[in-house]
Design an enzyme around this catalytic site. Structure first.
Site, short mmCIF file in Angstrom:
data_model
loop_
_atom_site.label_atom_id
_atom_site.label_comp_id
_atom_site.label_asym_id
_atom_site.label_seq_id
_atom_site.Cartn_x
_atom_site.Cartn_y
_atom_site.Cartn_z
N THR A 263 0.00 0.75 6.56
CA THR A 263 -0.08 1.31 5.22
C THR A 263 -0.26 0.18 4.23
O THR A 263 0.38 -0.86 4.35
CB THR A 263 1.17 2.13 4.87
OG1 THR A 263 1.21 3.28 5.73
CG2 THR A 263 1.15 2.63 3.43
N PHE A 265 0.08 -1.04 0.44
CA PHE A 265 0.83 -0.77 -0.78
C PHE A 265 0.21 -1.54 -1.93
O PHE A 265 -0.35 -2.62 -1.72
CB PHE A 265 2.29 -1.22 -0.63
CG PHE A 265 3.09 -0.35 0.31
CD1 PHE A 265 3.94 0.62 -0.20
CD2 PHE A 265 3.01 -0.50 1.68
CE1 PHE A 265 4.69 1.43 0.66
CE2 PHE A 265 3.74 0.31 2.54
CZ PHE A 265 4.59 1.28 2.02
#
Ligand SMILES: O=C(O)C(=O)C[C@]1(C(=O)O)C=C[C@@H](O)C=C1
Length: 361
Positions: A263, A265
């Site tokens: 992921t 960010f």
């Protein structure tokens, strides 16, 4: 321990002790110098930000370039992030907002990016993260923007569209999901809870291995872990940090369908970030709904040799099949090719917003 081994280790350990004493002395010299930097900034502009994302990125990159090993570049990033965090914390406390509770992947990303010497502001939603930073309760926020399995985090994209905050940095972390319960078994467990993104990232594994468990959405994985810690009929999907934080036992680990699941960010805040020589720029664009419009929108980038690293679309919610395009470019908006491409692009699009330029990870 064997005497001959001890005899061999003694001088080596003495050398390590002496080196550690030198490192300690140097760290304190660095901390005192950072305090002086802080005082100089304060005298120049009492309300100005202490955080300088571009300087932090350049300090770490310079050391990685100087590095001859065996200390790895990754270790340099991890160690100096903490050193800088501590020095920054001596200048002034940095408050970072992110989706909590304790043990969330957002917390992991925030602490990897800003180091541990920060004030943590755990929020209940991405909206709350943006509000906290916009209201000045936090200096920076950390929000997920895309996942390698599930794609865009739509709520973050929508918040970026409407927020005055700028993107200050990016941090990609590996997401390893675990199934966890109070007992470490699934005896008596009826439901599995997680953030919808995590349920989606583990859907094949759940269907194959535990089709009997009902799937329930939680506001975050760490929140699911908190519920599981109270309810023995609930299993949570979250990271190991959440298992530790909520005293849960891992039933199965690495259950995400894609083993390389990551992921990305974004750090957001009110200040602009200067160019570092290796940056990205994020923009939002919209074009009229007609043939060739998207092609024309991207033409200035190609004309000025600007690389695009990401293109994402979100419905503009006009009911007219119109979209906002989220584009990431290589380069800083102060770099001539990017500045020229963006100036041309701006003239031909219906909507244009620069989210920010920031050091590329
Ligand atoms: O150079 C600065 O402006 C500092 O405040 C020092 C320092 C550092 O420790 O290297 C700390 C905080 C800033 O975000 C950048 C760098």
């Amino acid at each position: 321990m064997d005497d001959s081994l001890l005899a061999r280790l003694r001088p080596l350990r003495e050398r390590i002790d002496a080196l550690d004493a030198q490192i300690l002395d140097l760290l304190n010299q660095r901390a005192r110098t950072a305090l002086e930097v802080g005082q100089a900034k304060q005298a120049f502009d009492a309300d100005g930000p202490i955080l300088k994302p571009e300087r932090e990125a350049m300090v770490i990159r310079r050391l990685q370039e100087l590095n001859k090993g065996p200390f790895t570049d990754q270790a340099i990033d991890a160690v100096w992030s903490q050193i800088i965090s501590t020095c920054r914390g001596l200048e002034s406390t940095l408050t970072v907002a992110y989706l909590g509770p304790q043990g969330s992947f957002s917390e992991q990303a925030a602490l990897e990016h800003f180091g541990h010497a920060v004030q943590r502001l755990r929020c209940n939603s991405f909206d709350e993260v943006f509000r906290a930073v916009e209201a000045g309760q936090a200096d920076a926020g950390m929000v997920p923007v895309e996942n390698s399995t599930e794609g865009a985090v739509n709520r973050t994209l929508d918040l970026l569209l409407n927020s005055p905050l700028k993107v200050l940095g990016e941090r990609s972390i590996k997401i390893q999901h675990c199934l966890m319960t109070q007992s470490g078994t699934l005896d008596g467990v009826k439901r599995v809870m997680a953030h919808p993104q995590a349920l989606a990232q583990c859907q094949s594994w759940l269907t194959q291995n535990h089709p009997e468990l009902a799937r329930d959405a939680a506001s975050s994985n760490a929140e699911a872990a908190r519920v599981a810690a109270e309810d023995p009929a609930v299993a949570a999907i979250a990271g190991t940090a959440a298992a530790e934080a909520w005293n849960l036992q891992v039933v199965a680990s690495g259950i995400q369908d894609d083993p390389q699941n990551r992921t990305r960010f974004l750090a957001v805040g009110a200040m602009a970030t200067q160019a570092t020589g290796h940056d990205k720029t994020s923009v939002i664009l919209a074009v009229p709904n007609r043939a060739g419009a998207v092609y024309e929108m991207l033409a200035p980038l190609a004309a000025h040799g600007v690389s695009m690293t990401r293109l994402e679309s979100r419905p503009a919610r006009t009911g007219q099949w119109e979209y906002y395009f989220y584009v990431d470019l290589l380069g800083h908006y102060d770099d001539a090719p990017v500045a020229q491409a963006l100036a041309e692009l701006k003239k031909q699009v219906a909507f244009f917003k620069v989210l920010g330029s920031y050091p590329a990870q």
